[in-house]
Design a protein around this motif. Sequence first.
Motif, short mmCIF file in Angstrom:
data_model
loop_
_atom_site.label_atom_id
_atom_site.label_comp_id
_atom_site.label_asym_id
_atom_site.label_seq_id
_atom_site.Cartn_x
_atom_site.Cartn_y
_atom_site.Cartn_z
N SER A 93 -28.99 -25.13 -7.17
CA SER A 93 -29.66 -23.85 -6.90
C SER A 93 -29.21 -22.80 -7.91
O SER A 93 -28.18 -22.95 -8.60
N ALA A 94 -29.96 -21.71 -7.98
CA ALA A 94 -29.58 -20.61 -8.87
C ALA A 94 -28.23 -20.04 -8.48
O ALA A 94 -27.44 -19.64 -9.35
N GLN A 95 -27.92 -20.02 -7.17
CA GLN A 95 -26.63 -19.49 -6.72
C GLN A 95 -25.48 -20.36 -7.21
O GLN A 95 -24.43 -19.86 -7.63
N VAL A 96 -25.67 -21.69 -7.18
CA VAL A 96 -24.63 -22.60 -7.66
C VAL A 96 -24.44 -22.45 -9.17
O VAL A 96 -23.32 -22.41 -9.68
N VAL A 97 -25.55 -22.36 -9.90
CA VAL A 97 -25.46 -22.20 -11.36
C VAL A 97 -24.75 -20.90 -11.70
O VAL A 97 -23.90 -20.85 -12.60
N GLU A 98 -25.07 -19.83 -10.98
CA GLU A 98 -24.41 -18.54 -11.22
C GLU A 98 -22.92 -18.64 -10.95
O GLU A 98 -22.09 -18.12 -11.71
N ALA A 99 -22.55 -19.32 -9.86
CA ALA A 99 -21.14 -19.47 -9.52
C ALA A 99 -20.40 -20.30 -10.57
O ALA A 99 -19.26 -20.00 -10.94
N LEU A 100 -21.03 -21.35 -11.06
CA LEU A 100 -20.42 -22.17 -12.11
C LEU A 100 -20.24 -21.36 -13.39
O LEU A 100 -19.21 -21.46 -14.07
N ALA A 101 -21.24 -20.54 -13.73
CA ALA A 101 -21.15 -19.72 -14.94
C ALA A 101 -19.97 -18.76 -14.84
O ALA A 101 -19.24 -18.55 -15.82
#
Length: 283
Positions: free
Chosen positions: A63-71
Motif C-alpha cells: 500500500s501507499a502507507q507501507v511504501v511511505e513508511a519504508l521510505a
Amino acid sequence: MANTGLGTALRHWRDRVSPQAAGLPAGSRRRAAGLRREELAQLAGISADYVIRLEQGRATSPSAQVVEALARALRLTHDERTHLFRLAGLAPPGPGTVPRHITPGVHRMLDRLAGTPVAVFDAAWNQLLANPLYTALMGEWHGSDLNGVRRNFLSPDSRVRDTPGSRDALQAALVADLRRTAGRYPEDRDLRALITDLRRLSTRFAELWDSGAVGHHESARKTIDHPDVGTLTLDCDVLSVAGSDLRLMVYTAEPGSEEADRLALLDVLGTQSLGVEEHPRRS
C-alpha cells in the motif's frame, strides 16, 4: 509475477543505513553494516515476514502507507522515494496531497537532538516520527490517535494540563490550521476523510469548522503532568520545515531549572522503565 526490482532496491537501501544512523544499537556479530530485515520492519511498523516477502518478490502490491513508511525508515531522498513508489506500481503523491516525506536532513536534525523531545508532524497533524524522549514525555499513540487534531477532539485523555480556556483556544487554532491545510492540498483524500469524520463525530469541531476561521497553530508554554517524573512546565515550539510543510514540535526547559532536571531524568528512564522503544518511531 515477482517484483524483483522492488526487492533489489529495498535490499540496497537497507544495506546502506547503519543501525546507529537509525537510532538503533549496533550490537555484535553483524555480518553487514546495514539494517537487518527485522530492524527495517521495526522502524517501518510492519512485520519482518512482510519485509522478507517484499525483498523476495512474493509481495507485489504494498500500500501507499507501507511504501511511505519504508521510505522514512530507509531515509530516502525525494527522488529515491519517488522511485520506490513507482517500483511498487504506485503513483507518487502529487502536489495536491499533504507532503509526508521526511528528508535526510530532518532525520539528521532529530539525531542531533536526541536529548530533546522532538516529533515530526505533517500539515494535517499526523505524527510521522518521534524520538524516544518525546514518546517518554507525551506517551505513545497508535492508529488514528496519531493525528493530533483527532486526538484533541475525540481522545481528550492527555498529559498536558489544560484549562477550559486554553483547550478551547487550542482547538480553535487546530481547526483554523487544518482549514488552511485543506485549502493548500485539495486533492488529499485522507485529509478530506479526516475532516468528514471529525465533523460527524465532534459537535465542537463542526461548529469551529463552519465558522470559517483560517489560521495556524502557534507555539506555547505547556504544563505536563508526567506519571513518573512529576510536573514539567516546558516551552513547546512548532517549527516549519521550508518547502515541505512539515512541522517539528520541540519541547525545551530553562537550563538549570527543576524542569530541566526532570527532563534529564526522563531521558535516562525513558528507554528503561517506561517501556519506550530505543529508536525514533513511525507515527
